[in-house]
Design a protein around this motif. Structure first.
Motif, PDB file in Angstrom:
ATOM      1  N   ALA A   9       0.982  -1.061   0.052  1.00  0.00           N
ATOM      2  CA  ALA A   9       0.086  -0.005   0.002  1.00  0.00           C
ATOM      3  C   ALA A   9       0.863   1.345  -0.210  1.00  0.00           C
ATOM      4  O   ALA A   9       0.213   2.249  -0.191  1.00  0.00           O
ATOM      5  N   SER A  10       2.119   1.169  -0.065  1.00  0.00           N
ATOM      6  CA  SER A  10       3.147   2.420   0.528  1.00  0.00           C
ATOM      7  C   SER A  10       3.103   3.031  -0.860  1.00  0.00           C
ATOM      8  O   SER A  10       3.293   2.491  -2.036  1.00  0.00           O
ATOM      9  N   THR A  11       3.115   4.424  -0.704  1.00  0.00           N
ATOM     10  CA  THR A  11       3.285   5.186  -2.005  1.00  0.00           C
ATOM     11  C   THR A  11       4.842   5.738  -1.822  1.00  0.00           C
ATOM     12  O   THR A  11       5.027   6.700  -2.907  1.00  0.00           O
ATOM     13  N   THR A  35       1.700  -0.166 -11.175  1.00  0.00           N
ATOM     14  CA  THR A  35       2.713   1.133 -10.589  1.00  0.00           C
ATOM     15  C   THR A  35       2.979   2.218 -11.633  1.00  0.00           C
ATOM     16  O   THR A  35       3.755   3.129 -11.139  1.00  0.00           O
ATOM     17  N   LEU A  36       2.281   2.013 -12.659  1.00  0.00           N
ATOM     18  CA  LEU A  36       2.512   3.099 -13.738  1.00  0.00           C
ATOM     19  C   LEU A  36       1.517   4.270 -13.779  1.00  0.00           C
ATOM     20  O   LEU A  36       0.184   4.012 -13.683  1.00  0.00           O
ATOM     21  N   PHE A 114      13.991   6.249 -12.339  1.00  0.00           N
ATOM     22  CA  PHE A 114      12.425   6.409 -12.127  1.00  0.00           C
ATOM     23  C   PHE A 114      12.020   7.878 -11.257  1.00  0.00           C
ATOM     24  O   PHE A 114      12.895   8.087 -10.673  1.00  0.00           O
ATOM     25  N   ILE A 115      11.248   8.337 -11.767  1.00  0.00           N
ATOM     26  CA  ILE A 115      10.434   9.561 -11.082  1.00  0.00           C
ATOM     27  C   ILE A 115       9.218   8.976 -10.688  1.00  0.00           C
ATOM     28  O   ILE A 115       8.261   8.706 -11.647  1.00  0.00           O
ATOM     29  N   LEU A 120       2.842   6.599  -8.229  1.00  0.00           N
ATOM     30  CA  LEU A 120       2.901   6.005  -9.197  1.00  0.00           C
ATOM     31  C   LEU A 120       4.384   6.422 -10.123  1.00  0.00           C
ATOM     32  O   LEU A 120       4.637   7.543 -10.189  1.00  0.00           O
ATOM     33  N   ILE A 121       4.711   5.516 -10.971  1.00  0.00           N
ATOM     34  CA  ILE A 121       5.898   5.801 -11.858  1.00  0.00           C
ATOM     35  C   ILE A 121       5.170   6.697 -13.039  1.00  0.00           C
ATOM     36  O   ILE A 121       4.531   6.510 -13.736  1.00  0.00           O
ATOM     37  N   VAL A 122       6.010   7.892 -12.980  1.00  0.00           N
ATOM     38  CA  VAL A 122       5.434   8.690 -14.146  1.00  0.00           C
ATOM     39  C   VAL A 122       6.786   8.817 -15.258  1.00  0.00           C
ATOM     40  O   VAL A 122       6.448   9.213 -16.435  1.00  0.00           O
ATOM     41  N   ARG A 123       7.683   8.360 -14.840  1.00  0.00           N
ATOM     42  CA  ARG A 123       8.766   8.404 -15.882  1.00  0.00           C
ATOM     43  C   ARG A 123       9.860   7.421 -15.541  1.00  0.00           C
ATOM     44  O   ARG A 123      10.484   7.066 -14.338  1.00  0.00           O
ATOM     45  N   PHE A 124      10.379   6.999 -16.725  1.00  0.00           N
ATOM     46  CA  PHE A 124      11.451   5.706 -16.516  1.00  0.00           C
ATOM     47  C   PHE A 124      12.536   6.204 -17.595  1.00  0.00           C
ATOM     48  O   PHE A 124      12.050   6.299 -18.827  1.00  0.00           O
ATOM     49  N   GLU A 125      13.695   5.896 -17.142  1.00  0.00           N
ATOM     50  CA  GLU A 125      15.036   5.959 -18.395  1.00  0.00           C
ATOM     51  C   GLU A 125      16.019   4.838 -17.962  1.00  0.00           C
ATOM     52  O   GLU A 125      16.346   4.768 -16.787  1.00  0.00           O
TER      53      GLU A 125
END
Length: 139
Positions: A9-11, A35-36, A114-115, A120-125
């Motif tokens: 449940a953790s954010t 998660t996205l 990750f951001i 939620l993950i908003v960006r991944f590189e």
């Protein structure tokens, strides 16, 4: 509340990213998509076989995870070290897999940035030695 329930449940950014790795390792695309963010931007590095930027949870899993499963056996991203700075999570990891066409294995170090916002993950590189991945794909 158990520790496991709290983790799920953790954010907290690192917990969200860890859930993404666990879902990927288990082939649970539904849990991975959870998660996205709806407007996620997921960038696979130039030179990587799946290079490009993908959007939406469904777009990411169909263009990346499902494609990796077609070309590789046991594709796994092993998340080793987390460096967290606010919403930024950098993970030092390792990819292992066997290419289905050549039978060659990879064991290559990677870094993922990750951001995470609002749980939620908003960006991944992705950063990876693409030559090692391509070598495993060459006959």
């Amino acid at each position: 509340m158990t520790e496991t329930t709290g983790f799920h449940a953790s954010t907290a950014p690192a917990d969200v990213v860890r859930r993404q790795y666990l879902a990927s390792a288990h082939g649970d695309l539904e849990a991975l998509r959870a998660t996205l963010a709806d407007d996620v931007e997921w960038t696979e590095m130039a030179g990587f076989p799946l290079a490009g930027t993908y959007r939406t949870p469904e777009g990411v899993t169909s263009a990346v995870m499902e494609q990796l499963a077609k070309d590789w056996d046991d594709w796994t991203a092993h998340d080793d070290t987390y460096v967290v700075d606010g919403e930024n999570v950098v993970v030092l990891a390792r990819y292992t897999a066997t290419n289905k066409a050549t039978g060659k294995d990879i064991n290559v170090r990677v870094a993922h940035h990750f951001i995470v916002r609002g749980g939620l993950i908003v960006r991944f590189e992705q950063f990876v030695d693409t030559a090692k991945v391509r070598d495993a794909m060459a006959a």
